[in-house]
Design an enzyme around this catalytic site. Sequence first.
Site, PDB file in Angstrom:
ATOM      1  N   ASP A  24       0.587  -0.843   0.180  1.00 56.28           N
ATOM      2  CA  ASP A  24       0.373   0.543   0.130  1.00 56.28           C
ATOM      3  C   ASP A  24       0.312   1.631  -0.021  1.00 56.28           C
ATOM      4  O   ASP A  24       1.524   1.351   0.954  1.00 56.28           O
ATOM      5  CB  ASP A  24      -0.533  -0.126   1.154  1.00 56.28           C
ATOM      6  CG  ASP A  24      -1.870   0.778   1.605  1.00 56.28           C
ATOM      7  OD1 ASP A  24      -2.202   1.603   0.239  1.00 56.28           O
ATOM      8  OD2 ASP A  24      -2.473   1.325   2.813  1.00 56.28           O
ATOM      9  N   GLU A  44      -0.700  -1.536  -4.637  1.00 55.35           N
ATOM     10  CA  GLU A  44      -2.393  -0.631  -5.235  1.00 55.35           C
ATOM     11  C   GLU A  44      -2.149   0.697  -6.290  1.00 55.35           C
ATOM     12  O   GLU A  44      -1.021   1.566  -6.070  1.00 55.35           O
ATOM     13  CB  GLU A  44      -2.853   0.025  -3.928  1.00 55.35           C
ATOM     14  CG  GLU A  44      -4.164   0.750  -4.257  1.00 55.35           C
ATOM     15  CD  GLU A  44      -4.964   1.382  -2.627  1.00 55.35           C
ATOM     16  OE1 GLU A  44      -5.649   0.966  -2.021  1.00 55.35           O
ATOM     17  OE2 GLU A  44      -4.512   2.648  -2.303  1.00 55.35           O
ATOM     18  N   ASP A  70      -2.739   0.472   7.301  1.00 57.80           N
ATOM     19  CA  ASP A  70      -1.883   0.918   6.273  1.00 57.80           C
ATOM     20  C   ASP A  70      -0.614  -0.366   6.050  1.00 57.80           C
ATOM     21  O   ASP A  70      -0.839  -1.262   4.822  1.00 57.80           O
ATOM     22  CB  ASP A  70      -0.751   1.612   6.322  1.00 57.80           C
ATOM     23  CG  ASP A  70      -1.414   3.424   6.365  1.00 57.80           C
ATOM     24  OD1 ASP A  70      -1.604   4.044   4.902  1.00 57.80           O
ATOM     25  OD2 ASP A  70      -0.779   4.020   7.043  1.00 57.80           O
TER      26      ASP A  70
END
EC number: 3.1.21.10
Length: 174
Positions: A8, A67, A139
């Site tokens: 992420d 991502e 996160d």
Amino acid sequence: MTLILGIDPGSRITGFGVVQQTPRGCVYVASGCIRTGAGELAERLQIVYRGVREVIQTYGPVTMGIEKVFMAKNADSALKLGQARGAAIVAGAEEGMEIAEYTATQVKQAVVGTGAANKEQVQMMVMHMLKLTSKPQIDASDALAIAICHAHTRSSLLPHGLGAARSRGGRLRL
């Protein structure tokens, strides 16, 4: 059994999650956050690169899900996010990893069942799916969700003889 790294990305905090894909689902291996502090952007990107590389060398994942960039509140934030993604992708590419990209909606759909899920719902499903007894940092939880999404994508492709996730459109070929 494949070790999968989920990333992420962020220019201040980059979450990572490592899971082992088994015939019965994913098993938690490790997770955490790479914190860059408030230095110059080039220094922060170097910290992201080195941190991701260290995670790869420590745990030995063979594939990575990351991502995709979304439109942030402003263009500057989106550019910084893209640069942090680039640092993480280069770290994986240098280690010869297969790298796949997922939108936030794809990740939420794979983990929660709806692309409209909020971060807390994703975190709770990650805890449930990986049988975690405590909440990972948000996160890190997002990174674990990306790893789970990548595992689901890989397993849905493998029975059809398509091989690794790089065979699908939208994947990075490095």
